[in-house]
Design a protein around this motif. Sequence first.
Motif, PDB file in Angstrom:
ATOM      1  N   UNK A 148      52.492  59.689   9.416  1.00 19.06           N
ATOM      2  CA  UNK A 148      53.971  60.564   9.472  1.00 19.06           C
ATOM      3  C   UNK A 148      55.174  59.804   9.274  1.00 19.06           C
ATOM      4  N   UNK A 149      55.258  58.820   9.845  1.00 22.22           N
ATOM      5  CA  UNK A 149      56.554  58.077   9.689  1.00 22.22           C
ATOM      6  C   UNK A 149      56.833  57.531   8.059  1.00 22.22           C
ATOM      7  N   UNK A 150      55.633  57.481   7.401  1.00 19.32           N
ATOM      8  CA  UNK A 150      55.769  56.846   6.048  1.00 19.32           C
ATOM      9  C   UNK A 150      56.381  58.382   5.371  1.00 19.32           C
ATOM     10  N   UNK A 151      55.600  59.340   5.446  1.00 18.20           N
ATOM     11  CA  UNK A 151      55.764  60.718   4.918  1.00 18.20           C
ATOM     12  C   UNK A 151      57.473  61.179   5.059  1.00 18.20           C
ATOM     13  N   UNK A 152      57.733  61.000   6.500  1.00 14.64           N
ATOM     14  CA  UNK A 152      59.268  61.303   6.695  1.00 14.64           C
ATOM     15  C   UNK A 152      60.269  60.334   5.792  1.00 14.64           C
ATOM     16  N   UNK A 153      59.756  59.058   5.937  1.00  9.87           N
ATOM     17  CA  UNK A 153      60.594  58.350   5.079  1.00  9.87           C
ATOM     18  C   UNK A 153      60.809  58.622   3.661  1.00  9.87           C
ATOM     19  N   UNK A 154      59.609  58.941   2.990  1.00  3.24           N
ATOM     20  CA  UNK A 154      59.551  59.326   1.434  1.00  3.24           C
ATOM     21  C   UNK A 154      60.396  60.764   1.423  1.00  3.24           C
ATOM     22  N   UNK A 155      60.377  61.531   2.271  1.00  4.69           N
ATOM     23  CA  UNK A 155      61.093  62.837   2.347  1.00  4.69           C
ATOM     24  C   UNK A 155      62.649  62.566   2.455  1.00  4.69           C
TER      25      UNK A 155
END
Lengths: 237, 237, 237, 237
Positions: A148-155
């Motif tokens: 989730x954190x990786x996705x939030x960062x990508x977004x």
Amino acid sequence: MKDTIKNIVEYNDNKLSKSFAFFIQFLIVLSVITFSVETLPNLKPQTKAILNSIEVFCVVVFTAEYLARIYVAGNKPKFIFSFFGLIDLFAILPFYLSFGLDLRSLRVLRMFRLFRLLKLVRYNRAMRHFAKAMLLAKEQIILFMGVTLVLIYFAAIGIYYFENEAQPEHFSSIFDSLWWSIVTLTTVGYGDVYPITVGGRIFTFFILLIGLGIVAIPTGIISSSLTKVVEPDAEEE
Amino acid sequence: MKDTIKNIVEYNDNKLSKSFAFFIQFLIVLSVITFSVETLPNLKPQTKAILNSIEVFCVVVFTAEYLARIYVAGNKPKFIFSFFGLIDLFAILPFYLSFGLDLRSLRVLRMFRLFRLLKLVRYNRAMRHFAKAMLLAKEQIILFMGVTLVLIYFAAIGIYYFENEAQPEHFSSIFDSLWWSIVTLTTVGYGDVYPITVGGRIFTFFILLIGLGIVAIPTGIISSSLTKVVEPDAEEE
Amino acid sequence: MKDTIKNIVEYNDNKLSKSFAFFIQFLIVLSVITFSVETLPNLKPQTKAILNSIEVFCVVVFTAEYLARIYVAGNKPKFIFSFFGLIDLFAILPFYLSFGLDLRSLRVLRMFRLFRLLKLVRYNRAMRHFAKAMLLAKEQIILFMGVTLVLIYFAAIGIYYFENEAQPEHFSSIFDSLWWSIVTLTTVGYGDVYPITVGGRIFTFFILLIGLGIVAIPTGIISSSLTKVVEPDAEEE
Amino acid sequence: MKDTIKNIVEYNDNKLSKSFAFFIQFLIVLSVITFSVETLPNLKPQTKAILNSIEVFCVVVFTAEYLARIYVAGNKPKFIFSFFGLIDLFAILPFYLSFGLDLRSLRVLRMFRLFRLLKLVRYNRAMRHFAKAMLLAKEQIILFMGVTLVLIYFAAIGIYYFENEAQPEHFSSIFDSLWWSIVTLTTVGYGDVYPITVGGRIFTFFILLIGLGIVAIPTGIISSSLTKVVEPDAEEE
């Protein structure tokens, strides 16, 4: 004498100990409400005096209870440094530390009073289940929290490239974009920041389609883990 | 005679009783719509008269039905003080209580008319399943409602410390922060209050990551409980 | 001859029929995009002419396909009045009905063109699963849709009593309150209407705590039903 | 020599290789933070110099690691064109490509640096589970993504007809309506666009009731698929 105190403080199988547990729970809720009311602006001096009296009374009772718990504990250091032992201590410590000192400057320390609320944990058999379930699924939760954190960062990086030029005041850096990212992917959507460019909106479109599934996974893990832990217990009773 | 009424009012296995049940359901929906239309501002006197006539008609039928139910009940006091008996009473009581009195001042009492809507419960076999599922998972739901409430309270205290100075008008006390807390953790996010400080935003970040899983747990419990109750019934038919 | 057409139109097991199905799918997507682009304001006349040509071409192909399907159908009236037969008809009808008539006034009729999109259903084996799952859980979904609607109505009445006096422009009647109710309980929370009174906020607090669990139930039912239907099929292949 | 490098780079069973993996993970996180800090406006020249040094160091280490991985790989072309081989390449390529060129104009290319973050995947056993689960449910996810997209499109067309005349600036075409559609059906609800006509609100009401269940399906599929994949592994350990 020690046995009597032990009966009252540690067990929940007789009338006296149940009344005691109920009384402590009541005091916890009372002190939580007192704490909340104290934050209201423009309180009258009388109200403040009453709130203070309640606070003093709660702390005295909690201190007595804390000392009693140490007294009846088999392994005293083990109790003091246990999770609940520390919470019991932190629940009363801020009060004593602020004695004779300037209360204003120690304001931040008062946040430790929140720990008093955690005492509620001790008295609730059900909450132990919650702790058990969290322990069972600990690995999986950390894992998907990571995803989730990786996705939030990508977004955040994506929206930064699309919106930085159009809205430099809202997307001034990736840290600002992270705020948009968490508010959007958790579907809170305050509406203080949102994309206005066509590219940013299309990017948001895809991030939401892909992302919502991923963000929901930890929720699913916790739910299923809780079901597993709670189920057998329900049969026992 | 009593048997005929009993057949119509209590059972659902013959044509007459089915028509009766359908008629009552229609009246409930009609009175609910009437109630809603009455709240529209700037209604014409004719419209008000029509709405009033419908209201009187509904109450008369509901009263007749209520008396018939008492008449055919085996254990009369048990019926009257049962959940549905009380709802039947509250559905018609506000109308009679406001007779001959000033209606304006009794406006709050009209809220009891909402109970009329609950009568729908009686006529719907499916809703009994819902009640059964809620009963099955009652303990667990109360438990996790508790956890959720503690989390909401913690979030409120945290944001109060971070945002109080920056936005004293929105986060003036912990009670105001609680409003932010519930709106954020349920992901409604109206956008009327939101953190603006860096600390408050980082705090919101973590509260959302941890909190959404916890807030979603009662939902999961209700869902699984409903599945368990509904499943066997589906096989019976 | 009839067999050849049947092979192309109805089955998906040879190369020709697969190319045909792919071609129709492409045309559907093309006509959907064309339809969207047409709504853009300030289009150039040349663009409009191109869009119109694509539209005419699509309708001609769809008409030929529709007639071919009727031609090869065993039971012609059954096909025409089947779900997909009607969708095929509605997908081309608006085009013919607007011939020689004033297109402006028939604008609403164009909404029927949306049905063209539904043709996608036919070509996708997976979507039949979705239809199957919906059929399986139909009763339960209707049931909990009912519970959700009752809850939304209750929430609307409650907020009306709390907020009507404070915000007469936003909560002027129960119908306005219903808008708040649906936007809040689905957690969309646009932020155009929200409670400002203490009573209204406390009411919202409890409605959200209780309501979110109930609103989420239909979602859970659909999910589980879909899992059941999709699972066995995955093994077959 | 080759065996020693292989032990360090490819396996995770000895102390040295674990330290190496930890070191690389640390560098990835460091370079991600560096990348974020670089986007802050009004950075001092010294800060920029430090950030640049860290960047150069990271790229050097990553390059060495990439070459080592190629050196020890049994099938070299297979590794280079594998998913992780390409990510390793894309993680360092943007740095070399911008050498001697104007960095401003190549700004977009820097987005490839995001791929460096994906290297995290290699070092985390748990993330392989995630990839496995996604592969297992791939078909179903694509399928319901399709249903969701169709629903979002339908919602956009519907709201366009209802709101276009009342709010031509917010719902100027179906593309603008699509933005409303995705923001509403994912329940983000920024509040930048929302229906104001009675028809549009009633339409939103029904779209939300029907749509939320459908939009939530991919989430459910991913969750259940992840549970299946993770479960057996948990027993192994």
